[in-house]
Design a protein around this motif. Structure first.
Motif, PDB file in Angstrom:
ATOM      1  N   LEU A  55       0.831  -1.203   0.000  1.00 23.00           N
ATOM      2  CA  LEU A  55       0.000   0.000   0.000  1.00 23.00           C
ATOM      3  C   LEU A  55       0.869   1.258   0.000  1.00 23.00           C
ATOM      4  CD1 LEU A  55      -2.706  -1.135   2.593  1.00 23.00           C
ATOM      5  CD2 LEU A  55      -2.876  -1.147   0.098  1.00 23.00           C
ATOM      6  N   LYS A  56       2.028   1.166   0.618  1.00 21.22           N
ATOM      7  CA  LYS A  56       2.956   2.296   0.626  1.00 21.22           C
ATOM      8  C   LYS A  56       3.468   2.592  -0.771  1.00 21.22           C
ATOM      9  CE  LYS A  56       7.306   3.961   2.614  1.00 21.22           C
ATOM     10  NZ  LYS A  56       8.421   3.659   3.555  1.00 21.22           N
ATOM     11  N   SER A  57       3.894   1.550  -1.491  1.00 20.36           N
ATOM     12  CA  SER A  57       4.400   1.772  -2.850  1.00 20.36           C
ATOM     13  C   SER A  57       3.282   2.267  -3.767  1.00 20.36           C
ATOM     14  CB  SER A  57       4.998   0.472  -3.401  1.00 20.36           C
ATOM     15  OG  SER A  57       4.016  -0.550  -3.510  1.00 20.36           O
ATOM     16  N   TRP A  58       2.069   1.782  -3.552  1.00 20.32           N
ATOM     17  CA  TRP A  58       0.919   2.243  -4.342  1.00 20.32           C
ATOM     18  C   TRP A  58       0.636   3.724  -4.090  1.00 20.32           C
ATOM     19  CZ3 TRP A  58      -4.765   0.553  -2.999  1.00 20.32           C
ATOM     20  CH2 TRP A  58      -5.640   1.095  -3.949  1.00 20.32           C
ATOM     21  N   ALA A  59       0.577   4.108  -2.819  1.00 18.25           N
ATOM     22  CA  ALA A  59       0.290   5.501  -2.471  1.00 18.25           C
ATOM     23  C   ALA A  59       1.390   6.436  -2.964  1.00 18.25           C
ATOM     24  CB  ALA A  59       0.123   5.636  -0.967  1.00 18.25           C
ATOM     25  N   THR A  60       2.611   5.933  -3.031  1.00 20.24           N
ATOM     26  CA  THR A  60       3.728   6.766  -3.486  1.00 20.24           C
ATOM     27  C   THR A  60       3.754   6.891  -5.002  1.00 20.24           C
ATOM     28  OG1 THR A  60       5.028   6.060  -1.563  1.00 20.24           O
ATOM     29  CG2 THR A  60       6.233   7.053  -3.400  1.00 20.24           C
ATOM     30  N   ALA A  61       3.503   5.781  -5.697  1.00 21.72           N
ATOM     31  CA  ALA A  61       3.613   5.782  -7.160  1.00 21.72           C
ATOM     32  C   ALA A  61       2.359   6.299  -7.850  1.00 21.72           C
ATOM     33  CB  ALA A  61       3.922   4.365  -7.653  1.00 21.72           C
ATOM     34  N   ALA A  62       1.183   6.041  -7.277  1.00 24.26           N
ATOM     35  CA  ALA A  62      -0.073   6.433  -7.928  1.00 24.26           C
ATOM     36  C   ALA A  62      -1.049   6.972  -6.891  1.00 24.26           C
ATOM     37  CB  ALA A  62      -0.681   5.249  -8.678  1.00 24.26           C
ATOM     38  N   THR A 216      -6.504   0.484  -9.926  1.00 28.45           N
ATOM     39  CA  THR A 216      -5.987   0.160 -11.259  1.00 28.45           C
ATOM     40  C   THR A 216      -4.472  -0.005 -11.263  1.00 28.45           C
ATOM     41  OG1 THR A 216      -5.784   2.513 -11.837  1.00 28.45           O
ATOM     42  CG2 THR A 216      -7.865   1.417 -12.364  1.00 28.45           C
ATOM     43  N   TYR A 217      -3.804   0.452 -10.208  1.00 32.38           N
ATOM     44  CA  TYR A 217      -2.340   0.395 -10.165  1.00 32.38           C
ATOM     45  C   TYR A 217      -1.848  -1.047 -10.171  1.00 32.38           C
ATOM     46  CZ  TYR A 217       2.392   0.800  -8.228  1.00 32.38           C
ATOM     47  OH  TYR A 217       3.737   0.696  -8.014  1.00 32.38           O
ATOM     48  N   PHE A 218      -2.395  -1.865  -9.301  1.00 26.80           N
ATOM     49  CA  PHE A 218      -1.962  -3.258  -9.188  1.00 26.80           C
ATOM     50  C   PHE A 218      -2.253  -4.056 -10.468  1.00 26.80           C
ATOM     51  CE2 PHE A 218      -2.399  -7.481  -6.811  1.00 26.80           C
ATOM     52  CZ  PHE A 218      -1.023  -7.674  -6.758  1.00 26.80           C
ATOM     53  N   PRO A 219      -3.474  -3.992 -11.014  1.00 24.19           N
ATOM     54  CA  PRO A 219      -3.730  -4.700 -12.279  1.00 24.19           C
ATOM     55  C   PRO A 219      -2.855  -4.206 -13.428  1.00 24.19           C
ATOM     56  CG  PRO A 219      -5.802  -4.143 -11.212  1.00 24.19           C
ATOM     57  CD  PRO A 219      -4.731  -3.435 -10.443  1.00 24.19           C
TER      58      PRO A 219
END
Length: 310
Positions: A55-62, A216-219
């Motif tokens: 969740l950290k990498s998701w919040a940082t990247a997107a 949509t980031y993970f998919p």
């Protein structure tokens, strides 16, 4: 050949050719040379070892996608919110095989309220919970739905999805709640809260994976790495895993009709695989099928040397 005393083959003198045998050289080639060759080829043709998605990498990247997904979790419009059993009791969300509803038979074993479990409860664990929590709790369900629907529409109207560019409107506490959750995720705290769920050694990643999957980031990461299952002839893996070659038949069924376009694709594919597995298990006992190896002797081509000697 009969064995007689004094006729021991091992005791006879060797009269054939003799040559020196260097065991140390063989050991050197077997361990050092082959080891270096394996390491070199592994470095050149290795599988990707990408870091785990958090969740950290998701919040940082997107961050924009994170905020949009958090809004959907609040409004109960995400995929997880409408999945049905075993997470919730969403009407008409289950997949059926004719009149059989196996998904409902399992019951709600992992109850998940996306608004509470993914957004509100994690924010309550902060040393200073945002005041917007009180405004959200005091509102009716109808008012909460209006707020999230309006904010979702406003985010969609921004080409980049950037919350900072959203036009002003009646969104209630939704922007404050999603921004607070974004900050919590970017700091790495949200991963620990969702995964631990009050238990010090909880290894259940279900909430984190469901939250990631609603965005949509993970998919998109899976699509970029060709891991969506629709690329025939290629088996992909990431990390220290053996790959998913055993899943090729499952993936194949998802690419053909009637499975491809069916709303009940999952249960149809699993049922088909169960039938095929049962046929394979009972193959020696099914007349006609068990005679196929004799009628189509493919095995003789595979073990042709053995049958040639016979």
């Amino acid at each position: 050949m009969s064995w007689r005393k004094g006729d021991d083959v091992a005791s006879r003198p060797w009269r054939g050719r003799v040559r020196d045998y260097d065991l140390f050289k063989e050991l050197t080639i077997g361990l050092v040379v082959v080891g270096l060759l394996v390491l070199s080829l592994s470095a050149i043709f290795r599988s990707p070892d990408d870091p785990g998605v958090t969740l950290k990498s998701w919040a940082t990247a997107a961050p924009s996608d994170f905020v949009a997904t958090a809004t959907a979790e609040l409004g109960g419009t995400s995929d997880t919110a409408g999945y049905g059993p075993p997470y919730n009791a969403t009407p008409d969300a289950t997949q059926k095989l004719w009149f059989i509803d196996l998904q409902s038979l399992s019951g709600i074993r992992l109850p998940i309220d996306t608004a509470s479990d993914f957004v509100l409860n994690p924010l309550k664990t902060l040393p200073t919970p945002p005041p917007a929590l009180a405004q959200w709790s005091a509102a009716s369900a109808e008012q909460q739905a209006k707020w999230t629907a309006a904010y979702t529409e406003a985010l969609a109207a921004v080409p980049t999805g950037d919350p900072a560019q959203v036009m002003s409107g009646n969104y209630g506490p939704v922007p404050a709640l999603t921004q607070a959750l974004l900050s919590m995720a970017a700091s790495g705290n949200l991963d620990g809260v969702l995964q631990n769920a009050g238990e010090p050694y909880n290894l259940d990643y279900t909430p984190t994976v469901l939250f990631l999957g609603d965005g949509t980031y993970f998919p998109n990461l899976a699509s970029t790495a060709h891991l969506t299952g629709d690329q025939w002839g290629v088996m992909n893996e990431t990390g220290n895993t053996p790959g998913q070659s055993w899943l090729w038949l499952f993936s194949l069924l998802y690419q053909i009709e009637p499975f491809k376009s069916s709303a009940n694709a999952d249960i149809l594919v699993v049922s088909t695989m169960l039938v095929l597995s049962l046929l394979l298990t009972l193959l020696p006992f099914i007349p006609g099928l068990r005679a196929l190896p004799r009628k189509i002797p493919v095995h003789r081509l595979i073990w042709k040397d053995y049958y040639r000697q016979r």
